[in-house]
Design a protein around this motif. Structure first.
Motif, short mmCIF file in Angstrom:
data_model
loop_
_atom_site.label_atom_id
_atom_site.label_comp_id
_atom_site.label_asym_id
_atom_site.label_seq_id
_atom_site.Cartn_x
_atom_site.Cartn_y
_atom_site.Cartn_z
N VAL A 345 0.81 -1.22 0.00
CA VAL A 345 0.00 0.00 0.00
C VAL A 345 0.85 1.27 0.00
N GLY A 346 1.98 1.25 0.69
CA GLY A 346 2.83 2.45 0.71
C GLY A 346 3.41 2.76 -0.65
N ASN A 347 3.87 1.73 -1.34
CA ASN A 347 4.43 1.92 -2.67
C ASN A 347 3.35 2.38 -3.66
N MET A 348 2.15 1.79 -3.54
CA MET A 348 1.06 2.20 -4.43
C MET A 348 0.71 3.67 -4.20
N ALA A 349 0.71 4.09 -2.94
CA ALA A 349 0.41 5.49 -2.63
C ALA A 349 1.45 6.43 -3.25
N GLU A 350 2.72 6.02 -3.22
CA GLU A 350 3.79 6.81 -3.83
C GLU A 350 3.57 6.95 -5.33
N LEU A 351 3.22 5.83 -5.97
CA LEU A 351 2.98 5.86 -7.41
C LEU A 351 1.80 6.77 -7.74
N ALA A 352 0.74 6.66 -6.94
CA ALA A 352 -0.46 7.47 -7.19
C ALA A 352 -0.16 8.96 -6.98
N LEU A 353 0.67 9.27 -6.01
CA LEU A 353 1.00 10.67 -5.72
C LEU A 353 1.72 11.30 -6.91
N ARG A 354 2.52 10.50 -7.63
CA ARG A 354 3.29 11.01 -8.77
C ARG A 354 2.52 10.91 -10.09
N ASP A 355 1.35 10.33 -10.06
CA ASP A 355 0.58 10.09 -11.29
C ASP A 355 0.16 11.41 -11.94
N ARG A 356 0.04 11.38 -13.28
CA ARG A 356 -0.32 12.59 -14.03
C ARG A 356 -1.73 13.07 -13.72
N CYS A 357 -2.56 12.21 -13.16
CA CYS A 357 -3.95 12.60 -12.88
C CYS A 357 -4.12 13.30 -11.54
N THR A 358 -3.16 13.19 -10.65
CA THR A 358 -3.31 13.69 -9.28
C THR A 358 -3.40 15.22 -9.18
N PRO A 359 -2.60 15.98 -9.93
CA PRO A 359 -2.62 17.44 -9.73
C PRO A 359 -3.97 18.11 -9.93
N SER A 360 -4.85 17.52 -10.76
CA SER A 360 -6.15 18.16 -11.01
C SER A 360 -7.25 17.63 -10.10
N ASN A 361 -6.91 16.79 -9.13
CA ASN A 361 -7.92 16.35 -8.17
C ASN A 361 -8.38 17.55 -7.34
N PRO A 362 -9.65 17.65 -7.00
CA PRO A 362 -10.14 18.84 -6.30
C PRO A 362 -9.61 19.02 -4.88
N ARG A 363 -9.16 17.93 -4.29
CA ARG A 363 -8.57 18.00 -2.96
C ARG A 363 -7.18 17.38 -3.05
N GLN A 364 -6.16 18.16 -2.79
CA GLN A 364 -4.80 17.66 -2.95
C GLN A 364 -4.40 16.75 -1.79
N PRO A 365 -4.10 15.48 -2.09
CA PRO A 365 -3.84 14.51 -1.02
C PRO A 365 -2.37 14.43 -0.64
N SER A 366 -2.15 13.95 0.56
CA SER A 366 -0.81 13.57 1.00
C SER A 366 -0.64 12.07 0.77
N ARG A 367 0.56 11.59 0.94
CA ARG A 367 0.80 10.15 0.83
C ARG A 367 -0.06 9.40 1.83
N GLU A 368 -0.17 9.95 3.05
CA GLU A 368 -0.96 9.30 4.10
C GLU A 368 -2.45 9.29 3.73
N ASP A 369 -2.92 10.35 3.08
CA ASP A 369 -4.32 10.37 2.64
C ASP A 369 -4.60 9.23 1.67
N LEU A 370 -3.69 9.03 0.73
CA LEU A 370 -3.88 7.99 -0.28
C LEU A 370 -3.81 6.60 0.34
N ILE A 371 -2.91 6.43 1.30
CA ILE A 371 -2.86 5.16 2.02
C ILE A 371 -4.19 4.91 2.73
N GLY A 372 -4.75 5.97 3.34
CA GLY A 372 -6.03 5.85 4.04
C GLY A 372 -7.15 5.49 3.11
#
Length: 378
Positions: A345-372
């Motif tokens: 889950v930690g590695n997946m969260a890191e990948l998601a944080l760097r994904d091209r789709c993340t910057p336009s999400n309406p609420r900017q997440p932290s790594r911990e948010d994505l893990i949650g």
């Protein structure tokens, strides 16, 4: 400054593949897969081209979640002929592969200081979910990681939506691709890059999907439902290629790449949890985001007197739709061991944080948010 672009010319309705008889050229490179070959659509494409005097070369090595080896093989095959037309015939994986083949050839030639003349690029989808026939996105797997390439240059010139091409799609694929299209519309609607133009498209796509997806799931022979869902997928594609996406896709890319889950199913398993995170109703609710979810509830004629009521009702409608499509509730239902999931889950969260789709999400997440989110969706 904002912009809105719809590049492909779109031909649609049953039998629209006959447009292939009208194109000009001498040689076509057809990217497809074994399924379209088995169902006879590949031969049908070749026959249409033959009628106009266009010879064909066929590449059918594309498989789900195409990787760099497939792209390299496709590039090699393309270079063996002098094609002035490329046709992608198949699902999202096929169209994404065709885009990546063209894009890679262009980049290699450009790096060598050589010119690469892009062929006429025609996309004919065989599933209703990705909307790839009208987008400038391509998702390719590299070393087990899903990589999202985004470039306007890759967008097809022509899209052909022939609903007969999706009449053999299995129920599970109808469900997964249908929810994928729904996620495209929802994420485009709440994206930080959304505009009035993309909102109009997203609202229509949501309305069409809720109004027709259950019908198509229960009876794929229903030609009206097939056409409506195919249109919805394309419309949602127009929306997100202009407004981008969000963390539902970022998280799905990482989840699907890690545990080999189809993209549509990955999106479906995360959707409710992502909406809940973005709206943040239990804490300091993001009123703008929640209001937009409430507007989608209103589009579906659900009670939405307040943004909270509308968001809750929209979430419930999504849950009920997924249930009616046989989509299970929770990643754990796929047989993934909790300990293995916890290790990844930690590695997946890191990948998601760097994904091209993340910057336009309406609420900017932290790594911990994505893990949650992953943990709650599990």
């Amino acid at each position: 400054m904002r912009k809105f672009v719809i590049k492909p010319k779109i031909y649609f309705s049953e039998g629209s593949m006959e447009f292939l008889k009208e194109i000009n050229g001498s040689c076509a490179f057809i990217v497809s897969d074994a399924v379209m070959e088995k169902l006879g659509y590949l031969q049908k494409t070749v026959d249409y081209l033959n009628e106009t005097g266009i010879k064909s070369a066929v590449f059918t090595e594309v498989r789900p979640d195409p990787d760099v080896q497939v792209i390299a093989a496709g590039m090699k095959s393309y270079l063996e002929i002098q094609a002035d037309t490329m046709i992608a015939l198949g699902g999202g994986s096929v169209i994404d592969a065709a885009k990546a083949i063209l894009y890679s050839l262009w980049q290699f030639r450009k790096a060598a200081g050589e010119e690469f003349r892009k062929p006429l690029f025609i996309a004919i989808p065989s599933t209703s979910g990705t909307g790839s026939e009208v987008t400038d996105f391509s998702v390719i797997t590299a070393e087990g990681e899903k990589v999202c390439i985004v470039d306007e240059w890759m967008a097809p010139d022509i899209a052909i939506l022939d609903s007969t091409c999706i009449q053999h799609v299995p129920q599970t694929v109808v469900a997964d691709t249908g929810i994928d299209a729904l996620v495209h519309a929802i994420e485009a609607y709440v994206s930080t890059e959304a505009t009035d133009c993309t909102d109009a498209l997203a609202e229509k796509a949501v309305q069409l999907i809720f109004g027709n997806l259950r019908t198509l799931y229960n009876d794929v022979s229903d030609s009206r439902a097939r056409e409506r869902i195919q249109n919805a997928s394309c419309i949602a594609g127009m929306a997100f290629t202009n407004a981008n996406l969000g963390i539902n896709h970022s998280l799905a890319h990482a989840l699907g790449g890690t545990f080999h889950i189809s993209h549509g199913r990955s999106n479906a398993l995360l959707l409710s949890t992502v909406i809940e995170y973005n709206a943040n109703l239990n804490n300091s609710a993001d009123r703008h985001v929640a209001e937009k979810y409430a507007k989608l509830a209103a589009v579906l004629q659900l009670p939405a007197r307040t943004y909270r009521e509308g968001t809750i009702n929209f979430m419930q409608a999504v849950k009920e739709l997924k249930k009616s499509l046989g989509i299970p509730d929770g990643i754990r239902t796929l047989g993934i061991e909790q300990s293995k999931f916890a290790n990844e889950v930690g590695n997946m969260a890191e990948l998601a944080l760097r994904d091209r789709c993340t910057p336009s999400n309406p609420r900017q997440p932290s790594r911990e948010d994505l893990i949650g989110i992953y943990q709650k969706a599990f």
